[in-house]
Design an enzyme around this catalytic site. Structure first.
Site, PDB file in Angstrom:
ATOM      1  N   ASN A   1       0.842  -1.201   0.000  1.00  0.00           N
ATOM      2  CA  ASN A   1       0.000   0.000   0.000  1.00  0.00           C
ATOM      3  C   ASN A   1       0.878   1.251   0.000  1.00  0.00           C
ATOM      4  OD1 ASN A   1       0.603   0.740   2.837  1.00  0.00           O
ATOM      5  ND2 ASN A   1      -0.413  -1.200   3.257  1.00  0.00           N
TER       6      ASN A   1
ATOM      7  N   ASP B   1      -4.135  -6.164   4.782  1.00  0.00           N
ATOM      8  CA  ASP B   1      -5.162  -7.037   5.365  1.00  0.00           C
ATOM      9  C   ASP B   1      -5.141  -8.425   4.741  1.00  0.00           C
ATOM     10  OD1 ASP B   1      -6.345  -5.176   7.206  1.00  0.00           O
ATOM     11  OD2 ASP B   1      -6.998  -4.055   5.433  1.00  0.00           O
TER      12      ASP B   1
ATOM     13  N   LYS C   1       9.807 -16.554 -10.390  1.00  0.00           N
ATOM     14  CA  LYS C   1       8.962 -15.539 -11.031  1.00  0.00           C
ATOM     15  C   LYS C   1       7.997 -16.206 -12.014  1.00  0.00           C
ATOM     16  CE  LYS C   1       8.972 -11.315 -13.619  1.00  0.00           C
ATOM     17  NZ  LYS C   1       9.653 -10.520 -14.604  1.00  0.00           N
TER      18      LYS C   1
ATOM     19  N   PRO D   1      -3.358 -11.845   9.888  1.00  0.00           N
ATOM     20  CA  PRO D   1      -3.822 -11.635  11.266  1.00  0.00           C
ATOM     21  C   PRO D   1      -3.979 -10.147  11.548  1.00  0.00           C
ATOM     22  CG  PRO D   1      -1.496 -12.227  11.227  1.00  0.00           C
ATOM     23  CD  PRO D   1      -1.985 -12.378   9.827  1.00  0.00           C
ATOM     24  N   ASP D   2      -4.982  -9.770  12.343  1.00  0.00           N
ATOM     25  CA  ASP D   2      -5.122  -8.375  12.765  1.00  0.00           C
ATOM     26  C   ASP D   2      -4.309  -8.215  14.051  1.00  0.00           C
ATOM     27  OD1 ASP D   2      -5.893  -5.901  13.871  1.00  0.00           O
ATOM     28  OD2 ASP D   2      -7.738  -5.927  12.686  1.00  0.00           O
TER      29      ASP D   2
ATOM     30  N   PHE E   1      -4.143   3.361  14.660  1.00  0.00           N
ATOM     31  CA  PHE E   1      -4.331   4.357  13.613  1.00  0.00           C
ATOM     32  C   PHE E   1      -5.431   3.847  12.687  1.00  0.00           C
ATOM     33  CE2 PHE E   1      -1.324   7.918  13.195  1.00  0.00           C
ATOM     34  CZ  PHE E   1      -0.618   7.734  14.380  1.00  0.00           C
TER      35      PHE E   1
ATOM     36  N   LYS F   1     -11.359  -2.957  18.963  1.00  0.00           N
ATOM     37  CA  LYS F   1      -9.985  -3.437  19.154  1.00  0.00           C
ATOM     38  C   LYS F   1      -9.484  -3.171  20.578  1.00  0.00           C
ATOM     39  CE  LYS F   1      -8.828  -3.126  14.236  1.00  0.00           C
ATOM     40  NZ  LYS F   1      -7.747  -3.201  13.266  1.00  0.00           N
TER      41      LYS F   1
END
Ligand code: C5P
Length: 403
Positions: free
Chosen positions: A212, A281, A291, A307-308, A326, A344
Site C-alpha cells: 500500500n 489485510d 517468477k 492476522p489483525d 491508527f 480493538k
C-alpha cells in the site's frame, strides 16, 4: 505551521580555533532557519579560521569575540550571554578549550561564559586523531563528563591534516538530533514504547508483491519524537526508505505475519504500543518460488486474511498498558474511529483522512482526529513530527491515568 523544537530557543554556540569552524557556520545557518535564537561566541584563534562576520550574517546576531571588545561589548557579556539560555554548544572544541574547561580556567569570553552559565553545555571535540587520543585530552574529557558536560564523540575519517582516525567533528545530522533531545521535555523518560510503521509487503513471487501507499513517515516521526522525550523506543517497520531516528532500536520486517511475530514478541514488555503501520489485510494464498511468466499468471488472485495484530494486542492488553491504533479513512472518520476504538479495545485511535492531498499517505503533514473514551478532538493540521508530539502529549496523560 512553525512547530519545531528549535523555534524560539536561545542557543549559544562557542566556536574555538579548529579548521572545522567552517562546518559550524553551516550548523548556525540551519539553526537560524529553524528559528532558534543563536548567539555565537568565538575565541581569537577561531576568528583566524572563519571571520566573525560570517557567523553574524548567518545567525542574524552580533558575534562576541572579546571580553572587552574595544568598548563595543557590554562589560558584563560574559555573564549575560549565558543567562536564561536553553543550551550552550562548544563546536568545534579544540584540545585547548577542553583542557581549559576541565580545569575551570576562565581567561577569555568563551571560557568565562561557560563557567557562568547554568545551561546544559554540549562539547563537540574536533582535532587531529593523535591529539584526541592523547591521555591528557582523554583525561580532560573524562573530567568534563564528571562535571556534567555532555560530550558528543567525534567521527572517524580523513582529517584536514590528511591523516585518518578519530577526531573529525561529529556530523550535523546526529548533533542536531542530540540538541533536539536536550531541548525536549523528558516527560517520557524510561517509558518503553513500541511503534510500528510503514506498509507490509505480501509477496506473490520473487518479483511481485501486494502493498500500500504508506511511507512510514508518521511512525518514524512518532519514534523520533518519543525518543527525544526520553522514551525507550522500539520501532518495528515494514519496508521504508526512511532512516531510523538516532537512539531508536529498529526491527525491519516485510510481511504482516513477520510484523505480527515481532510485535507479539515485544508487546508484553511495552508500556505503550502505537500501531501506525498500514498492515496489509490480505496476502496472496500462493507464493511462487520462481517468477511467474506473465502468460501463466491467473486472472484472479486468491487471497488469504492476514492476522489483525492490533485486535490481538487488544485482547492481550495488560493492566497499565496504553494501546494506540491508527485508522486511514476517507469517509465517516468519527464513526469508523469510534467503532475501531471499541472493537480493538484501544485507549486511543488516531484517524487520518486519506482523501486530501496534504494529509495521510506519503505527505509531510497530517491532521489527526484523536478519539478516546473521553471524547474526540481534531488536532491542528501540522507537520508529522508535531502531530507526533501532540499525540504523545495525550499518550503521556493516559500513561499517568493508568493504574
Ligand atoms: O481495521 P483497520 O485495518 O483500519 O485498523 C487499522 C489499525 O489496525 C492500524 O493501527 C493498523 O496498524 C492495525 N492493523 C493491524 N493488523 C492488521 C491490520 C491493521 O495491526 N492486519
Amino acid at each position: 505551521m512553525v512547530q519545531n523544537i528549535f523555534a524560539g530557543k536561545k542557543i549559544v554556540i562557542g566556536v574555538s580555533g579548529s579548521i572545522a569552524a567552517f562546518k559550524v557556520a553551516g550548523w548556525v545557518s540551519d539553526l537560524a532557519k529553524e528559528e532558534a535564537r543563536v548567539s555565537v561566541v568565538m575565541t581569537s584563534s577561531a576568528a583566524e579560521f572563519v571571520t566573525p562576520l560570517t557567523f553574524a550574517a548567518l545567525s542574524g546576531n552580533d558575534v562576541h569575540t572579546g571580553m572587552f571588545g574595544q568598548g563595543k561589548e557590554d562589560p558584563m557579556t560574559h555573564i549575560s550571554l549565558g543567562r536564561d539560555v536553553d543550551l550552550v554548544v562548544i563546536a568545534p572544541a579544540t584540545a585547548n578549550i577542553i583542557a581549559k574547561l576541565a580545569s575551570g580556567i576562565a581567561d577569555d569570553l568563551l571560557t568565562t561564559m561557560v563557567l557562568a552559565t547554568r545551561a546544559k553545555v554540549l562539547v563537540c571535540p574536533a582535532m587531529n586523531n593523535r591529539m584526541y587520543s592523547h591521555p591528557a585530552t582523554q583525561k580532560n574529557l573524562k573530567i568534563l563528563k564528571e562535571l556534567g558536560y555532555d560530550i558528543i564523540d567525534p567521527a572517524c575519517g580523513m582529517m584536514a591534516c590528511k591523516e585518518e582516525g578519530e577526531g573529525r567533528l561529529a556530523e550535523w545530522d546526529g548533533v542536531k538530533e542530540l540538541l533536539a533531545h536536550s531541548l525536549s521535555p523528558q516527560d517520557l523518560r524510561g517509558v518503553k514504547i513500541l511503534v510500528t510503521a510503514g506498509p507490509t509487503r505480501e509477496p506473490l513471487d520473487p518479483a511481485r508483491f501486494l502493498s500500500n501507499r504508506s511511507s512510514g513517515k508518521m511512525g518514524y516521526a512518532l519514534a523520533q519524537a518519543a525518543c527525544r522525550r526520553g522514551a525507550q523506543v522500539l520501532l518495528i517497520s515494514g519496508p521504508s526508505f526512511l532512516t531510523c531516528p538516532r537512539g531508536v532500536t529498529l526491527v525491519k520486517v516485510q510481511t504482516a505475519r513477520e510484523m505480527y511475530d515481532a510485535v507479539l514478541a515485544h508487546a508484553a514488555d511495552s508500556t505503550v504500543i502505537i500501531k501506525a503501520a498500514a498492515v496489509a489485510d490480505y496476502r496472496p494464498e500462493t507464493v511462487y518460488e520462481h517468477k511467474v511468466k506473465k502468460e501463466n499468471i491467473a486472472k484472479e488472485l486468491i487471497l488469504e486474511r492476514n492476522p489483525d495484530i492490533l485486535l490481538e494486542l487488544g485482547k492481550r492488553k495488560k493492566v497499565g498498558q496504553v494501546l494506540v491504533g491508527f485508522a486511514a479513512e476517507s469517509t465517516n472518520l468519527l464513526a469508523e474511529g469510534k467503532r475501531k476504538l471499541l472493537s480493538k479495545n484501544l485507549d486511543l485511535i488516531a484517524v487520518n483522512d486519506i482523501s486530501g492531498d496534504t494529509t495521510g499517505f506519503e505527505t509531510e503533514s497530517n491532521q489527526i482526529l484523536l478519539i478516546s473514551a473521553s471524547g474526540a478532538e481534531t488536532l491542528p493540521h501540522t507537520t508529522k513530527l508535531h502531530s507526533a508530539d501532540l499525540l504523545l502529549d495525550r499518550v503521556r496523560q493516559l500513561v499517568g491515568e493508568k493504574p
